[in-house]
Write an enzyme that holds these catalytic residues in place. Structure first.
Site, short mmCIF file in Angstrom:
data_model
loop_
_atom_site.label_atom_id
_atom_site.label_comp_id
_atom_site.label_asym_id
_atom_site.label_seq_id
_atom_site.Cartn_x
_atom_site.Cartn_y
_atom_site.Cartn_z
N GLU A 206 -6.52 -0.61 -5.80
CA GLU A 206 -7.57 0.23 -5.21
C GLU A 206 -7.19 1.68 -5.46
O GLU A 206 -6.01 2.05 -5.45
CB GLU A 206 -7.67 0.00 -3.70
CG GLU A 206 -8.01 -1.44 -3.33
CD GLU A 206 -7.71 -1.72 -1.87
OE1 GLU A 206 -6.73 -1.18 -1.34
OE2 GLU A 206 -8.47 -2.50 -1.26
N HIS B 76 0.84 -1.20 0.00
CA HIS B 76 0.00 0.00 0.00
C HIS B 76 0.87 1.24 0.00
O HIS B 76 1.99 1.23 0.53
CB HIS B 76 -0.89 0.04 1.25
CG HIS B 76 -2.20 -0.67 1.07
ND1 HIS B 76 -3.31 -0.35 1.79
CD2 HIS B 76 -2.57 -1.69 0.25
CE1 HIS B 76 -4.33 -1.12 1.43
NE2 HIS B 76 -3.88 -1.96 0.50
#
Length: 322
Positions: A106, A37
């Site tokens: 995402e 991330h």
């Protein structure tokens, strides 16, 4: 069956992630999976180090345990040529113990370079082309590529992987499961009851099937529930919303609608969770998953490793192959 441990990069600084990987190896886990991330989901989680630096450190400070990215998006924030380069290096440092998990990503992480966040079908096309480009670079040949999404010119890895790196493709829908069967060496799923493993197998997918089980083990049930709501409310934010929210502040706004009962219903928490965890494990096994890994939510990893040795690992022994 193989059992793994989650290195949650949203919750821990890089040095602790490396230490936890070493402890997972000592505790007898088969593999570790580290999330890739740029941002945590909510600011309470507090961390998000660069995964490839962490993987390099884990590679050289462990000896047996397999390690993988769970998962990397090799399409926008990280160009597939750079992912190919980084993964090849980690594979060499780990003597071939590395596997590459990939997915369509995402918005939370992938929009940061101001790229337009594309719809799901476009992201799947980008991922398919990225995987093909990564595999071409791993051969060590000079690659010139003119594709729909990527251009590469005179690219050659002078340190290609010495052994084949498995690519495990994550997916939430049927088209993603079909893609995993077509271009991947395994499937990364998210639910035991969505039928996607069966879709993967129906499309001739034969590799391992990975899935994560969340938990929050602790001596006090009320404290564990409160910890779960504070640190991991995103477990109750699912579907398209979780794919498209662009910042941690948006996730925090959505999390205001999440109640403690919502997260406690989704994640086993407290001191007496073995029965609930084993029920979940059996559901995943019956659905066709053979690589399950455990994510202890919150800072208290010491108590989890004790729980693994004392209760969870013995309970799982009946599921281990002879």
């Amino acid at each position: 069956m193989a059992f793994g441990y989650t290195l949650s990069s949203e919750e821990h600084p890089p040095s602790i992630l490396v230490e936890n990987a070493q402890r997972a190896e000592e505790a007898g886990f088969d593999f570790v999976s580290v999330s890739d991330h740029f941002h945590p989901w909510v600011s309470e989680q507090g961390h998000s180090p660069f995964v490839w630096s962490v993987l390099g450190a884990v590679a050289v400070t462990t000896r047996r345990i397999r390690l993988g990215s769970g998962v990397t998006c090799p399409t926008m924030r990280l160009h597939p040529a750079l992912v190919a380069h980084a993964a090849a290096t980690v594979s060499l440092l780990s003597d071939g113990r590395f596997f590459l998990g990939v997915g369509t990503g995402e918005a939370l992480n992938e929009h940061i370079l101001t790229d337009r966040w594309p719809p799901a079908d476009v992201r799947l096309g980008m991922l398919e082309e990225a995987v093909a480009l990564i595999r071409a670079l791993w051969t060590g040949d000079t690659v010139d590529h003119r594709g729909e999404f990527y251009d590469v010119e005179n690219a050659k890895l002078f340190d290609p992987p010495a052994v084949e790196i498995p690519i495990v493709v994550s997916g939430f829908g049927e088209r993603a499961a079909e893609l995993a069967a077509r271009v991947g060496d395994g499937y990364w799923g998210h639910s035991p009851d969505d039928g996607l493993v069966q879709r993967y197998e129906a499309c001739a997918g034969t590799g391992p099937r990975y899935a994560q089980l969340d938990l929050c083990f602790g001596a006090d049930a009320a404290d564990a529930r409160a910890m779960l709501l504070r640190v991991w409310p995103n477990t109750a934010i699912s579907g398209q919303l979780a794919q498209d929210l662009p910042t941690w502040t948006h996730f925090e706004q959505a999390a205001r609608l999440v109640r403690e009962d919502d997260v406690a219903a989704a994640v086993p928490c407290g001191p007496d969770i073995t029965g609930a965890l084993m029920d979940s494990v059996r559901q995943f096994v019956e659905a066709g998953y053979d690589h399950l890994y455990f994510h202890q939510i919150g800072p208290h990893q010491d108590v989890f490793f004790d729980y693994w040795r004392d209760e969870l690992q013995p309970a799982l022994s009946s599921l281990q192959p002879a």
